[in-house]
Design a protein around this motif. Sequence first.
Motif, PDB file in Angstrom:
ATOM      1  N   LEU A 215       0.813  -1.225   0.000  1.00  0.00           N
ATOM      2  CA  LEU A 215       0.000   0.000   0.000  1.00  0.00           C
ATOM      3  C   LEU A 215       0.843   1.269   0.000  1.00  0.00           C
ATOM      4  O   LEU A 215       0.296   2.366  -0.045  1.00  0.00           O
ATOM      5  N   SER A 217       2.812   3.763  -1.896  1.00  0.00           N
ATOM      6  CA  SER A 217       2.885   4.152  -3.306  1.00  0.00           C
ATOM      7  C   SER A 217       4.168   4.921  -3.599  1.00  0.00           C
ATOM      8  O   SER A 217       4.600   5.752  -2.790  1.00  0.00           O
ATOM      9  N   ASP A 262      -3.178   7.557  -4.668  1.00  0.00           N
ATOM     10  CA  ASP A 262      -3.105   6.162  -5.086  1.00  0.00           C
ATOM     11  C   ASP A 262      -3.112   5.234  -3.873  1.00  0.00           C
ATOM     12  O   ASP A 262      -3.847   4.237  -3.836  1.00  0.00           O
ATOM     13  N   ARG A 266      -6.205   2.528  -2.699  1.00  0.00           N
ATOM     14  CA  ARG A 266      -5.946   1.093  -2.566  1.00  0.00           C
ATOM     15  C   ARG A 266      -6.164   0.629  -1.129  1.00  0.00           C
ATOM     16  O   ARG A 266      -6.574  -0.508  -0.891  1.00  0.00           O
TER      17      ARG A 266
END
Length: 309
Positions: A215, A217, A262, A266
């Motif tokens: 997770l 990014s 992002d 997620r």
Amino acid sequence: MTVIVRDLRPGTGADVEAFARVRRLALPYLVSTPESVAHTIAHAHPDAHFRPLVAELDGEIVGTAQVGIAHDSTEPGQGYLNVYVDPRRTGHGAGSLLVRVAEEHLATHGATTLFTWVLDEPANRAFAERHGYRPSRSAHFLGLDLANGALPPLRTPPPGVELRTAADFADDPRPMFVLDAETTADEPSDVPVEFTDYDAWIAETWQHPLLDHALTSVVLVDGRPAAFSAAYTDGATWYASAMTGTARAFRGRGLAKLAKNDSLHRARAAGYTDAVTGNDAGNGPMLAINKWFGYEIRATEVRHVRRLG
């Protein structure tokens, strides 16, 4: 009622669990698990003289302290003690005794300036000032309802820009070390930090049990890591932005927003419902980014300082 202070026993599961529990009760915006507590103790740098303390009230652990030397600071003699007491068990002297034992330990190892974070509430600030600490900079804890909040839509990266994750650097994390070191060095702080020990960073940061590589990014520009948003998770509901930063050569292009958005999307897809982060009160650009995401200030801490001698 009798209060004693002793060293945490890392091999005792009950001690480690109580340490994490007290921290969560006193400051719920810090993600803490027994595994993360045990990891921090096991991998603390020898030069940090790290000493986790617990305060017992009639045999029950009601207070904790993280105590050590900022060995990675560019200025010598910087010590820290962060004291937390179960809010339901204050008023019995546990905090004061933790402070006294912590200060003695730090003075023994050459600390001349002591730093501590204190919640910006009258009783907490008065406690710090009674013990000789004076207020310095402040920082905010921010929260976001990840399950129900409206995140900004994902956008397609511009040409030459690529989104990856920290998991893609499993075979060679050194580019992540370089990026983390540069961005951390530029963070507003009373204690300037310089990462130079790659092996220590691997043990303390890269292998930290809260760090979720999948997770976290990372933004690449022409194949080079340029920005990242590190994700800490508790494996259940809590997601914390541990660090978001951009390399100096790439700032002003919205890459930190790209990375954090992002990661947040997620994390929500993975089932995390509560997002937290922390910001220095003077870090206007990062506060603006978090406001854009919908974060709201939940609490404020004030760093307090005491000079010895």
